[in-house]
Design an enzyme around this catalytic site. Structure first.
Site, short mmCIF file in Angstrom:
data_model
loop_
_atom_site.label_atom_id
_atom_site.label_comp_id
_atom_site.label_asym_id
_atom_site.label_seq_id
_atom_site.Cartn_x
_atom_site.Cartn_y
_atom_site.Cartn_z
N GLY A 8 0.80 -1.22 0.00
CA GLY A 8 0.00 0.00 0.00
C GLY A 8 0.83 1.26 0.00
O GLY A 8 0.39 2.30 0.51
N GLY A 12 -1.98 7.61 -0.91
CA GLY A 12 -2.38 8.06 0.43
C GLY A 12 -1.26 8.06 1.44
O GLY A 12 -0.14 8.52 1.19
N GLY A 14 0.56 5.64 2.58
CA GLY A 14 1.73 4.89 2.18
C GLY A 14 2.63 5.63 1.22
O GLY A 14 3.86 5.53 1.30
N SER A 143 -4.61 0.54 14.40
CA SER A 143 -5.65 1.56 14.51
C SER A 143 -6.14 1.62 15.95
O SER A 143 -6.29 0.59 16.61
CB SER A 143 -6.83 1.23 13.58
N TYR A 183 -13.30 -4.52 11.29
CA TYR A 183 -12.08 -3.74 11.09
C TYR A 183 -11.32 -3.59 12.42
O TYR A 183 -10.10 -3.82 12.48
CB TYR A 183 -12.44 -2.36 10.54
#
Length: 312
Positions: A8, A12, A14, A143, A183
């Site tokens: 990734g 964005g 990454g 996260s 998630y």
């Protein structure tokens, strides 16, 4: 010159990290993603801006066969004529998805969120671990949603138990938990992988590092794009910050991927958890559940079985 593999890294968060790796640390890069055209576009941006060597790798984390093929190709890249090193100096497990709506399943029959965010990276790291340089670091993008004690976790619902086999078949024998909870649970598992890998590395006498990192809530990308549009207004972002949400901030959140992986200041950071919050990168505590060593060991062993790691 160090070589870093990042999933990734072409867009964005990454892409900011990839640019930082190239500009600040002079790293050659291997950017991995499932869409060759998109990955090549991001790679070319970094090449044009920095002049470093950027290779691309087609790798779909939602397919264990693709991960295996990608790992094999990565090792071939390291041994190819003209390669500057046969080892990887860093792996950044940055790619991730949030699959809302009904549960869906990977090519291997595993729930998509868990397959992509957890099992794909778990297999990739294990297949490449022997090729990581002695001072290399592995950074796992996590996260704050994994922690039900934080506003981050409260906003999506409490993470489920980190039971790999149950999560892999989530929704097959009943109503699945919400996309937000899937998630959050996947990110809890990512942190537990990071901690368990650190314990295993230390036990083996390895100097390779394993670090968990929360870039914070970024309303204009990643999970933030899946939230209602109102979350991207200045007033709501201000309110979320006041309520204690771990608000990330670009470009710091992206740059921190590179800093944690390559900066000398974080040499002794294996087994730790960092977050980007309100413009600062700092060490913090993850959820109580993430420090359950027995659960982490079970998660690791069950994940090995799900990806058939013993047979390599």
């Amino acid at each position: 010159m160090p070589t870093v593999l990042m999933t990734g890294g072409h867009a964005g968060l990454g892409l900011v990290g990839a640019r930082t790796l190239a500009q600040r640390y002079g790293c050659d890069l291997i950017l991995a993603g499932r869409n060759p055209e998109r990955v090549e576009k991001g790679a070319q941006q970094v090449r044009d801006e920095t002049g470093v060597r950027v290779q691309t790798l087609t790798l779909d984390l939602n397919s264990l066969a693709s991960v295996r093929d990608g790992a094999t190709t990565c090792l071939e890249m390291l041994k190819a004529p003209g390669a500057k090193t046969e080892s990887i100096d860093g792996i950044i497990c940055n790619a991730g998805i949030q699959a809302n709506g009904p549960a869906s399943y990977s090519a291997d029959g595993y729930e998509t969120t868990f397959a992509s965010n957890c099992l794909g990276h778990f297999l990739l790291v294990n297949l490449l671990l022997d090729s990581v340089a002695p001072a290399g670091r592995i950074v796992w993008t996590a996260s704050g949603t994994h922690d039900p004690a934080l506003m981050d976790g409260k906003s999506v619902g409490k993470a489920a138990e980190p039971d790999a086999k149950a999560l892999a078949t989530q929704g097959r024998d009943g109503k699945p938990i919400s996309g937000g909870r899937r998630y959050a649970t996947s990110k809890l598992c990512v942190i537990m992988y990071a901690y368990e890998l650190n314990r295993r590395l230390r036990k083996a006498g390895s100097t390779v590092g394993s670090i968990a990192y929360d870039p914070g809530f970024l309303p204009n990308m990643g999970m933030g794009l899946g939230a209602p549009a109102i979350f991207r207004t200045s007033l709501v972002k201000f309110a979320l910050r006041k309520l204690g949400m771990t608000m990330g901030q670009m470009p710091l959140s992206g740059e921190a991927l590179a800093v944690l992986d390559q900066d000398a200041a974080y040499v002794g950071s294996s087994g730790k958890y960092y977050h980007s919050k309100n413009g600062l990168l700092s060490e913090t505590r993850s959820s109580l559940a993430s420090y359950d060593t027995a659960a982490s060991t079970k998660l690791w062993i069950d994940s090995e079985q799900l990806v058939a790691l013993q047979g390599r």
